[in-house]
Design a protein around this motif. Structure first.
Motif, PDB file in Angstrom:
ATOM      1  N   ASN A  66       1.794   2.188   3.238  1.00 43.16           N
ATOM      2  CA  ASN A  66       0.725   2.465   3.908  1.00 43.16           C
ATOM      3  C   ASN A  66       0.496   3.954   4.063  1.00 43.16           C
ATOM      4  O   ASN A  66       1.559   4.557   3.910  1.00 43.16           O
ATOM      5  CB  ASN A  66       0.959   2.171   5.711  1.00 43.16           C
ATOM      6  CG  ASN A  66       0.820   0.393   5.471  1.00 43.16           C
ATOM      7  OD1 ASN A  66      -0.252  -0.119   5.103  1.00 43.16           O
ATOM      8  ND2 ASN A  66       1.773  -0.096   6.121  1.00 43.16           N
ATOM      9  N   VAL A  67      -0.891   4.412   4.106  1.00 47.62           N
ATOM     10  CA  VAL A  67      -1.250   5.762   4.023  1.00 47.62           C
ATOM     11  C   VAL A  67      -1.989   6.227   5.349  1.00 47.62           C
ATOM     12  O   VAL A  67      -2.327   5.225   6.073  1.00 47.62           O
ATOM     13  CB  VAL A  67      -2.038   6.200   2.765  1.00 47.62           C
ATOM     14  CG1 VAL A  67      -1.434   6.049   1.471  1.00 47.62           C
ATOM     15  CG2 VAL A  67      -3.464   5.340   2.955  1.00 47.62           C
ATOM     16  N   CYS A  68      -1.801   7.388   5.541  1.00 44.41           N
ATOM     17  CA  CYS A  68      -2.562   7.850   7.048  1.00 44.41           C
ATOM     18  C   CYS A  68      -2.145   7.296   8.041  1.00 44.41           C
ATOM     19  O   CYS A  68      -3.157   6.780   8.868  1.00 44.41           O
ATOM     20  CB  CYS A  68      -4.027   7.976   6.679  1.00 44.41           C
ATOM     21  SG  CYS A  68      -4.593   8.845   5.240  1.00 44.41           S
ATOM     22  N   TRP A 122      -4.304  -0.947   6.789  1.00 43.70           N
ATOM     23  CA  TRP A 122      -2.932  -1.230   7.364  1.00 43.70           C
ATOM     24  C   TRP A 122      -2.218  -2.483   7.202  1.00 43.70           C
ATOM     25  O   TRP A 122      -2.866  -3.469   7.561  1.00 43.70           O
ATOM     26  CB  TRP A 122      -2.784  -0.765   8.726  1.00 43.70           C
ATOM     27  CG  TRP A 122      -1.435  -0.452   9.188  1.00 43.70           C
ATOM     28  CD1 TRP A 122      -0.578  -1.124   9.854  1.00 43.70           C
ATOM     29  CD2 TRP A 122      -0.750   0.835   8.945  1.00 43.70           C
ATOM     30  NE1 TRP A 122       0.672  -0.488   9.920  1.00 43.70           N
ATOM     31  CE2 TRP A 122       0.354   0.786   9.374  1.00 43.70           C
ATOM     32  CE3 TRP A 122      -1.085   2.064   8.493  1.00 43.70           C
ATOM     33  CZ2 TRP A 122       1.475   1.819   9.411  1.00 43.70           C
ATOM     34  CZ3 TRP A 122      -0.344   3.288   8.263  1.00 43.70           C
ATOM     35  CH2 TRP A 122       1.062   2.916   9.014  1.00 43.70           C
ATOM     36  N   SER A 172      -1.666  12.145   3.395  1.00 44.64           N
ATOM     37  CA  SER A 172      -1.498  11.085   4.288  1.00 44.64           C
ATOM     38  C   SER A 172      -0.547  11.271   5.416  1.00 44.64           C
ATOM     39  O   SER A 172      -0.955  11.018   6.654  1.00 44.64           O
ATOM     40  CB  SER A 172      -0.457  10.085   3.470  1.00 44.64           C
ATOM     41  OG  SER A 172      -0.234   9.038   3.944  1.00 44.64           O
ATOM     42  N   LEU A 207      -6.242  11.513  -0.199  1.00 44.74           N
ATOM     43  CA  LEU A 207      -5.833  10.949   1.049  1.00 44.74           C
ATOM     44  C   LEU A 207      -4.523  10.706   0.656  1.00 44.74           C
ATOM     45  O   LEU A 207      -3.584  10.728   1.621  1.00 44.74           O
ATOM     46  CB  LEU A 207      -6.515   9.480   1.125  1.00 44.74           C
ATOM     47  CG  LEU A 207      -8.111   9.553   1.702  1.00 44.74           C
ATOM     48  CD1 LEU A 207      -8.645   8.034   1.574  1.00 44.74           C
ATOM     49  CD2 LEU A 207      -8.030   9.985   2.938  1.00 44.74           C
ATOM     50  N   ARG A 208      -3.915  10.308  -0.299  1.00 46.49           N
ATOM     51  CA  ARG A 208      -2.416  10.273  -0.555  1.00 46.49           C
ATOM     52  C   ARG A 208      -1.722  11.593  -0.293  1.00 46.49           C
ATOM     53  O   ARG A 208      -0.632  11.673   0.137  1.00 46.49           O
ATOM     54  CB  ARG A 208      -2.150   9.633  -1.932  1.00 46.49           C
ATOM     55  CG  ARG A 208      -2.486   8.265  -2.005  1.00 46.49           C
ATOM     56  CD  ARG A 208      -2.344   7.567  -3.387  1.00 46.49           C
ATOM     57  NE  ARG A 208      -2.294   6.356  -3.673  1.00 46.49           N
ATOM     58  CZ  ARG A 208      -2.592   5.414  -4.689  1.00 46.49           C
ATOM     59  NH1 ARG A 208      -2.629   6.314  -6.180  1.00 46.49           N
ATOM     60  NH2 ARG A 208      -2.713   4.472  -4.916  1.00 46.49           N
ATOM     61  N   HIS A 209      -2.409  12.658  -0.808  1.00 44.39           N
ATOM     62  CA  HIS A 209      -1.758  13.950  -0.725  1.00 44.39           C
ATOM     63  C   HIS A 209      -1.539  14.461   0.556  1.00 44.39           C
ATOM     64  O   HIS A 209      -0.846  15.226   1.331  1.00 44.39           O
ATOM     65  CB  HIS A 209      -2.349  14.937  -1.469  1.00 44.39           C
ATOM     66  CG  HIS A 209      -1.676  16.347  -1.416  1.00 44.39           C
ATOM     67  ND1 HIS A 209      -0.821  16.590  -2.376  1.00 44.39           N
ATOM     68  CD2 HIS A 209      -1.948  17.360  -0.629  1.00 44.39           C
ATOM     69  CE1 HIS A 209      -0.530  18.061  -2.163  1.00 44.39           C
ATOM     70  NE2 HIS A 209      -1.253  18.308  -1.061  1.00 44.39           N
ATOM     71  N   MET A 244      -6.905   0.576   0.306  1.00 37.16           N
ATOM     72  CA  MET A 244      -5.757   1.657   0.247  1.00 37.16           C
ATOM     73  C   MET A 244      -5.575   1.944   1.868  1.00 37.16           C
ATOM     74  O   MET A 244      -4.424   2.303   2.149  1.00 37.16           O
ATOM     75  CB  MET A 244      -6.003   2.721  -0.351  1.00 37.16           C
ATOM     76  CG  MET A 244      -4.702   3.602  -0.331  1.00 37.16           C
ATOM     77  SD  MET A 244      -5.207   5.471  -1.162  1.00 37.16           S
ATOM     78  CE  MET A 244      -6.061   5.921   0.133  1.00 37.16           C
TER      79      MET A 244
END
Length: 590
Positions: free
Chosen positions: A517-519, A509, A480, A476-478, A506
């Protein structure tokens, strides 16, 4: 008898006789005048009847009225508007009178008691007043209906030219690839509205270019005459049709309608075939392919879907012809027969759904030949024995795939040989869901594929994959900055958890000044038999992305979740409240 034509009374005087004659003459003139008035009234009545008849004919059609008819319709509208005004006044008066009677009855009942005989007359009068009011209301509603119907006759839509109306009809067709012949859906529905619409619909070939045919041991829907009529109405337009046959050889009887009979109707129009879907349940039943041309491919064919366990060698020539159509771009092959033996046109395809199991070498070979493919679906048994010796260092194939749907038993060897810079959608499903002593998911190879490709994934779908929560966080981080849809679904027998508290926190929000924040573009999630978290943590994540105030760039709009009622009571309660605020959350409780 005198010249006037009546008997003269000998006892009357000449003066009296003259007065009688004058009176008779006046009466004669009066009768002639009355006859003329009656004739004029009858002519006016006849004209009104004719106007009403013409208006009634227009009401029963969708034709545009002529200038003369427009004036007559406007006169009827003015008359009905006056009637409505008068009836509204009478209804108001009747209601007022009824209310006054009810109030007076209540006063009498309080003065003399509810059993007083004086109330009987009030009750009779009240019943009469209610009957009058009901009659007036019925008359008013009928007049209003007639008024609106005549107003509709002057609608601009009645003046639409047939060519434009036909184009509008085409935009009313269902969005399905193939159309059901149902009287409740277009185009058949359009033929039932009016004679004018029926005529326009039948004369618009583009309405009749697509058809879905279903065959069983008991029926052929639609029947053969309607299929033939459908084809005839399509004129010279390209044809799209689907034939789904659910007949088994063991239940076949002489005279039973099969796909061969339907295909025979389409055979003369072979050059017009554009989108074809043929699906058979039993490979032993005749398909009708042998009656198709065997010397030239269908020149208009763009999309071909063929589903059959096995194909007879006698049908290979016709199959090869269809596969060699010069405009063919989309191909779906669901069969145990090897597509490669039929010389499939891999170089010209943009979409290929191949549900026949392949070994890894065949998978890579097809991709290398299919440089134009953007969407594909493959079933690869990477662990199957191969006649080719594996190279010391596998070559990496760079391909411009946008969407990859891959079912496999081993993903690592495939990931190592691919570079997909244009990839936006990836869907992975593990073929073997049996228990394994060690994880099967090749996370390192997958992340290497993403980093090597430098692609911007918008959708990730993992089914029956034993990726761990930490690996999911890494993924997910990669992805995002680009990820919009996340689908994680496992078979219950796997009993494998992908989503836990760490993953959900993670994804929750927060205000930008309180953390990273991710995604930010995530709009859809599906967690199916792969989720286990503390009660309330999932609701925190969904709620943080459900409300737009201060939220991510794109709020969450769809969520499919499977939860246990005994363990997620707070989650369920809060998610139900969010769904009431804005529909989009679907929950399977267990």
């Amino acid at each position: 008898m005198n010249q006037a034509g009546f008997m003269v009374n000998v006892f009357v005087t000449d003066e009296e006789a003259r007065e009688y004659r004058e009176t008779m003459q006046q009466n004669k003139l009066l009768m002639a005048s009355l006859d003329a008035e009656i004739a004029k009234a009858q002519a006016a009545l006849k004209q009104l009847v004719n106007q009403r008849t013409e208006a009634q004919k227009l009401l029963e059609s969708n034709s545009a009225p002529s200038d003369t008819e427009v004036e007559a319709i406007r006169e009827i509208i003015r008359s009905k508007e006056q009637e409505m005004e008068q009836l509204e006044g009478e209804v108001a008066g009747a209601r007022s009178a009824l209310n006054a009677m009810l109030e007076r009855r209540e006063e009498v009942a309080q003065e003399s008691g509810p059993s007083s005989s004086a109330l009987d007359k009030f009750d009779a009068d009240i019943d009469g007043a209610r009957a009058v009011l009901r009659g007036l209301l019925t008359e008013r509603d009928q007049t209003h209906e007639t008024l609106e119907a005549h107003r509709a006759l002057l609608s601009p839509s009645r003046r639409i030219p047939p060519e434009v109306l036909g184009e509008i009809f085409v935009h009313c067709l269902p969005q399905d690839a193939f159309i059901d012949a149902s009287v409740t859906h277009c185009p058949l529905l359009l033929t039932q509205i009016s004679s004018n619409w029926r005529s326009v619909a039948l004369m618009t070939p583009a309405l009749w270019t697509s058809l879905k045919v279903n065959l069983s041991t008991t029926s052929c829907l639609p029947n053969l005459p309607l299929i033939q009529a459908w084809i005839t109405r399509s004129g010279s337009c390209p044809l799209s049709f689907s034939i789904e046959e659910s007949i088994q050889k063991d239940y076949y009887e002489e005279g039973m309608i099969t796909s061969a009979a339907v295909l025979e109707l389409y055979a003369p129009h072979y050059h017009r075939w554009r989108t074809i879907r043929l699906q058979y349940q039993d490979w032993r039943i005749n398909t009708g392919f042998l009656k198709l041309p065997c010397d030239v491919p269908p020149q208009s064919l763009q999309s071909l879907h063929l589903a059959r366990d096995f194909w007879q060698p006698t049908e290979y020539d016709q199959l090869s012809l269809m596969l060699s159509a010069p405009r063919l771009r989309n191909c779906t092959w669901v069969s145990n027969t090897d597509l490669g033996t039929l010389h499939a046109p891999f170089p010209q395809l943009t979409t290929l759904f191949l549900e026949r199991p392949l070994i890894a070498e065949d998978f890579m070979h097809i991709l290398s030949e299919s440089a134009k493919i953007e969407l594909c679906q493959f079933f690869v048994l990477a662990s199957a024995a191969s006649n080719l010796a594996p190279p010391a260092s596998p070559c990496v194939l760079r391909h411009n795939l946008r969407s990859l749907d891959l079912t496999a038993d081993l993903f690592g060897p495939l990931f190592n040989q691919l570079e997909l810079p244009s990839l936006t959608h990836i869907s992975l499903r593990r073929f073997d869901i049996g228990p394994h002593p060690a994880p099967v998911w090749p996370h390192q190879e997958f992340m290497s594929l993403l980093m090597r490709s430098k692609c911007l994934l918008e959708q990730i779908s993992l089914r029956d994959i034993d990726i761990s929560p930490d690996q999911m966080i890494d993924c997910l981080r990669h992805t995002s900055l680009s990820l919009e849809k996340l689908i994680l679904a496992n078979d219950r027998r796997m009993q494998h958890i992908i989503i836990n508290d760490d993953v959900l926190r993670m994804l929750t929000w927060t205000r930008p000044d309180r953390g990273l924040n991710v995604c930010p573009h995530l709009s859809m999630v599906k967690f199916w038999d792969c989720h286990s978290s503390s009660d309330g943590v999932l609701a925190d994540m969904i709620e943080s992305r459900w409300k737009t105030d201060g939220g991510p760039a794109k709020s969450l709009s769809i969520a499919f979740l499977m939860l246990e009622s005994s363990k997620n009571s707070e989650d369920l309660q809060r998610l139900d409240l969010l769904n009431e605020e804005r529909i989009g959350i679907s929950i399977l409780r267990r």
